[in-house]
Write a protein that holds these residues in place. Structure first.
Motif, PDB file in Angstrom:
ATOM      1  N   SER A 193      82.842 -87.632 -36.315  1.00 31.00           N
ATOM      2  CA  SER A 193      83.377 -88.700 -37.149  1.00 31.00           C
ATOM      3  C   SER A 193      84.876 -88.770 -37.061  1.00 31.00           C
ATOM      4  O   SER A 193      85.560 -87.762 -37.021  1.00 31.00           O
ATOM      5  CB  SER A 193      82.984 -88.454 -38.609  1.00 31.00           C
ATOM      6  OG  SER A 193      83.732 -89.272 -39.471  1.00 31.00           O
ATOM      7  N   ALA A 194      85.406 -89.988 -37.016  1.00 33.41           N
ATOM      8  CA  ALA A 194      86.848 -90.161 -36.946  1.00 33.41           C
ATOM      9  C   ALA A 194      87.538 -89.699 -38.219  1.00 33.41           C
ATOM     10  O   ALA A 194      88.738 -89.489 -38.238  1.00 33.41           O
ATOM     11  CB  ALA A 194      87.184 -91.633 -36.691  1.00 33.41           C
ATOM     12  N   THR A 195      86.790 -89.552 -39.297  1.00 31.65           N
ATOM     13  CA  THR A 195      87.427 -89.122 -40.537  1.00 31.65           C
ATOM     14  C   THR A 195      87.220 -87.643 -40.819  1.00 31.65           C
ATOM     15  O   THR A 195      87.844 -87.094 -41.709  1.00 31.65           O
ATOM     16  CB  THR A 195      86.887 -89.933 -41.734  1.00 31.65           C
ATOM     17  OG1 THR A 195      85.480 -89.734 -41.810  1.00 31.65           O
ATOM     18  CG2 THR A 195      87.190 -91.390 -41.584  1.00 31.65           C
ATOM     19  N   PHE A 197      97.149 -89.440 -37.451  1.00 27.23           N
ATOM     20  CA  PHE A 197      97.460 -89.185 -36.048  1.00 27.23           C
ATOM     21  C   PHE A 197      96.159 -88.982 -35.293  1.00 27.23           C
ATOM     22  O   PHE A 197      95.277 -88.239 -35.738  1.00 27.23           O
ATOM     23  CB  PHE A 197      98.330 -87.928 -35.909  1.00 27.23           C
ATOM     24  CG  PHE A 197      98.303 -87.311 -34.536  1.00 27.23           C
ATOM     25  CD1 PHE A 197      98.991 -87.886 -33.483  1.00 27.23           C
ATOM     26  CD2 PHE A 197      97.559 -86.158 -34.299  1.00 27.23           C
ATOM     27  CE1 PHE A 197      98.948 -87.320 -32.215  1.00 27.23           C
ATOM     28  CE2 PHE A 197      97.516 -85.577 -33.033  1.00 27.23           C
ATOM     29  CZ  PHE A 197      98.213 -86.168 -31.978  1.00 27.23           C
ATOM     30  N   ILE A 198      96.017 -89.644 -34.143  1.00 26.07           N
ATOM     31  CA  ILE A 198      94.871 -89.435 -33.267  1.00 26.07           C
ATOM     32  C   ILE A 198      95.384 -88.881 -31.949  1.00 26.07           C
ATOM     33  O   ILE A 198      96.246 -89.497 -31.300  1.00 26.07           O
ATOM     34  CB  ILE A 198      94.095 -90.743 -33.011  1.00 26.07           C
ATOM     35  CG1 ILE A 198      93.602 -91.351 -34.331  1.00 26.07           C
ATOM     36  CG2 ILE A 198      92.921 -90.494 -32.067  1.00 26.07           C
ATOM     37  CD1 ILE A 198      92.931 -92.702 -34.164  1.00 26.07           C
ATOM     38  N   GLY A 199      94.891 -87.734 -31.556  1.00 25.43           N
ATOM     39  CA  GLY A 199      95.337 -87.158 -30.297  1.00 25.43           C
ATOM     40  C   GLY A 199      94.744 -85.791 -30.048  1.00 25.43           C
ATOM     41  O   GLY A 199      93.869 -85.315 -30.776  1.00 25.43           O
ATOM     42  N   ASP A 203      94.310 -86.975 -42.215  1.00 27.12           N
ATOM     43  CA  ASP A 203      95.647 -87.186 -41.650  1.00 27.12           C
ATOM     44  C   ASP A 203      95.746 -86.861 -40.163  1.00 27.12           C
ATOM     45  O   ASP A 203      96.750 -87.175 -39.524  1.00 27.12           O
ATOM     46  CB  ASP A 203      96.703 -86.392 -42.440  1.00 27.12           C
ATOM     47  CG  ASP A 203      96.456 -84.889 -42.429  1.00 27.12           C
ATOM     48  OD1 ASP A 203      95.648 -84.414 -41.611  1.00 27.12           O
ATOM     49  OD2 ASP A 203      97.079 -84.192 -43.245  1.00 27.12           O
ATOM     50  N   SER A 204      94.716 -86.210 -39.588  1.00 28.32           N
ATOM     51  CA  SER A 204      94.698 -85.934 -38.156  1.00 28.32           C
ATOM     52  C   SER A 204      93.289 -86.095 -37.622  1.00 28.32           C
ATOM     53  O   SER A 204      92.326 -85.634 -38.249  1.00 28.32           O
ATOM     54  CB  SER A 204      95.184 -84.509 -37.855  1.00 28.32           C
ATOM     55  OG  SER A 204      96.556 -84.371 -38.111  1.00 28.32           O
ATOM     56  N   VAL A 205      93.153 -86.752 -36.506  1.00 26.46           N
ATOM     57  CA  VAL A 205      91.885 -86.881 -35.808  1.00 26.46           C
ATOM     58  C   VAL A 205      92.088 -86.255 -34.434  1.00 26.46           C
ATOM     59  O   VAL A 205      92.742 -86.828 -33.566  1.00 26.46           O
ATOM     60  CB  VAL A 205      91.451 -88.356 -35.665  1.00 26.46           C
ATOM     61  CG1 VAL A 205      90.101 -88.440 -34.944  1.00 26.46           C
ATOM     62  CG2 VAL A 205      91.385 -89.034 -37.023  1.00 26.46           C
ATOM     63  N   ILE A 206      91.578 -85.043 -34.259  1.00 26.30           N
ATOM     64  CA  ILE A 206      91.789 -84.313 -33.017  1.00 26.30           C
ATOM     65  C   ILE A 206      90.626 -84.581 -32.070  1.00 26.30           C
ATOM     66  O   ILE A 206      89.461 -84.461 -32.452  1.00 26.30           O
ATOM     67  CB  ILE A 206      91.929 -82.802 -33.282  1.00 26.30           C
ATOM     68  CG1 ILE A 206      93.053 -82.555 -34.299  1.00 26.30           C
ATOM     69  CG2 ILE A 206      92.205 -82.056 -31.977  1.00 26.30           C
ATOM     70  CD1 ILE A 206      94.400 -83.103 -33.905  1.00 26.30           C
ATOM     71  N   ILE A 207      90.959 -84.939 -30.839  1.00 28.94           N
ATOM     72  CA  ILE A 207      89.933 -85.301 -29.863  1.00 28.94           C
ATOM     73  C   ILE A 207      89.625 -84.120 -28.932  1.00 28.94           C
ATOM     74  O   ILE A 207      90.407 -83.182 -28.801  1.00 28.94           O
ATOM     75  CB  ILE A 207      90.359 -86.521 -29.029  1.00 28.94           C
ATOM     76  CG1 ILE A 207      91.598 -86.207 -28.187  1.00 28.94           C
ATOM     77  CG2 ILE A 207      90.601 -87.726 -29.937  1.00 28.94           C
ATOM     78  CD1 ILE A 207      91.967 -87.289 -27.187  1.00 28.94           C
ATOM     79  N   THR A 208      88.474 -84.197 -28.291  1.00 33.64           N
ATOM     80  CA  THR A 208      88.114 -83.195 -27.291  1.00 33.64           C
ATOM     81  C   THR A 208      88.639 -83.623 -25.927  1.00 33.64           C
ATOM     82  O   THR A 208      88.767 -84.807 -25.636  1.00 33.64           O
ATOM     83  CB  THR A 208      86.591 -83.014 -27.201  1.00 33.64           C
ATOM     84  OG1 THR A 208      86.001 -84.258 -26.804  1.00 33.64           O
ATOM     85  CG2 THR A 208      86.012 -82.574 -28.530  1.00 33.64           C
TER      86      THR A 208
END
Length: 363
Positions: free
Chosen positions: A51-53, A178-180, A341-346
């Motif tokens: 989930s993005a959240t 932040f998304i990254g 506040d942060s969405v950490i991607i693989t």
């Protein structure tokens, strides 16, 4: 660790895809396939539910930010790109935003490019606000310095999502989320690849990214700390910035070949600098990938091709396809959901075993 990460990525990818269906009903330029819909892997949030959240930090909502409730199909969205689109990461990043906006039927997408000038990025964002932008996606040039633009957005209750670089500001107040990638983890994984390629001994040069942003700092710290912990036989003998550019990476490598001829390995903090180093090594009659091991971060098609050709030893991906996840996050926010506040991607890893089969999916 790689197998675990990939399994988690595949599982999360399936869940995110299902969620998306519900939601949507010398530095020279490269020529990668530009879109995010060409069979390339979309980003996946690194969370149990995909989930993005479901990431880190307290949630942010429409109510807490004072943002008016709007529909994306009636919205004006602004995207601020930080650097000229002369490298594959920026090309793919911008195209992904454009593709997803078109797919979702966003009323109007404003796009700007700061051309690596902080003052221009500030004025770009202010100009988009003056043109009526109601939502902003920003790829910051630096971690510091964007406060005037963030203040201008906050004054108009326009939420800001930052992608690929963090800003030193307050989440939910100055920006939404932040998304990254986890850049420290990227540095650690690059160190692990370096240890595997070298056997844990040698003289290493680091081609640093541009100063003033968290990507460079984190990728450096992760790499250096991992070598200290796991491979004290790998000595770092040089650290010099190549500014994330191929021509600068080549120039720095040319200088290092003369001043530090004992170098047996290069860690480049992006692929463009790594490819520049490969050119310099070849010009000096050294065999990249053999005489000098090369590890870098990004996952561009040219770097993966170099890996497949034996001129590289490892690539850690940094996925630039922010469009689907950025807009999914905005949709959740506009629907009243709480956004972390942060969405950490693989990010995946490329090595000699998977490079040839992976070229087509690289950007």
């Amino acid at each position: 660790m790689t197998i675990t990460r990939r399994s988690r990525t595949l599982a999360a990818a399936s869940l995110l895809a299902a969620a998306a269906l519900v939601v949507s009903g010398c530095a020279k330029s490269e020529t990668p396939s530009a879109g995010s819909g060409d069979g390339q892997a979309a980003q996946v949030a690194e969370s149990p539910a995909g989930s993005a959240t479901a990431a880190t930090g307290a949630g942010c909502t429409l109510q807490s930010t004072g943002t008016p409730k709007i529909d994306l199909k009636d919205a004006i969205v602004g995207f601020s790109q930080s650097e000229k689109e002369a490298n594959p990461f920026r090309i793919a990043e911008t195209q992904s935003i454009k593709d997803e906006a078109a797919k979702l039927g966003v009323k109007k997408l404003l796009t700007t490019n700061a051309q690596s000038q902080l003052s221009k990025q500030i004025s770009d964002i202010q100009d988009m606000l003056n043109q009526g932008a109601q939502l902003l996606i920003v790829a910051p040039l630096n971690s510091d310095g964007l406060q005037p633009a963030l203040d201008a957005a906050a004054a108009k209750h326009v939420p800001v999502i930052t992608v690929d670089r963090k800003v030193n500001a307050t989440a939910c107040k100055d920006y939404l989320t932040f998304i990254g990638s986890n850049f420290v983890e990227q540095g650690k994984r690059a160190a692990d690849a370096m240890i595997a390629a070298t056997g844990g001994t040698g003289k290493v040069a680091i081609l640093l990214g541009a100063s003033g942003n968290n990507v460079t700092t984190d990728r450096t710290n992760g790499f250096v700390d991992q070598l200290k912990a796991k491979a004290p036989g790998l000595e770092i003998v040089a650290q010099q910035t190549g500014e994330f550019a191929r021509d600068k990476g080549q120039q720095v490598m040319e200088q290092l070949i003369q001043s530090k001829p004992e170098i047996t390995a290069v860690y480049a903090e992006n692929d463009e600098m790594g490819l520049g180093a490969v050119t310099a090594l070849k010009s000096a009659n050294k065999k990249p990938g053999k005489d000098v091991k090369v590890i870098s971060i990004d996952g561009t098609r040219n770097a993966v091709q170099a890996l497949a050709a034996g001129e590289y030893n490892g690539v850690i991906e940094s996925n630039p396809r922010f469009g689907p996840l950025a807009f999914a996050t905005l949709q959740k926010f506009l629907a009243g959901e709480s956004i972390a506040d942060s969405v950490i991607i693989t990010d995946r890893a490329y090595d000699s075993a998977n490079a040839a089969a992976s070229v087509a999916g690289a950007y």
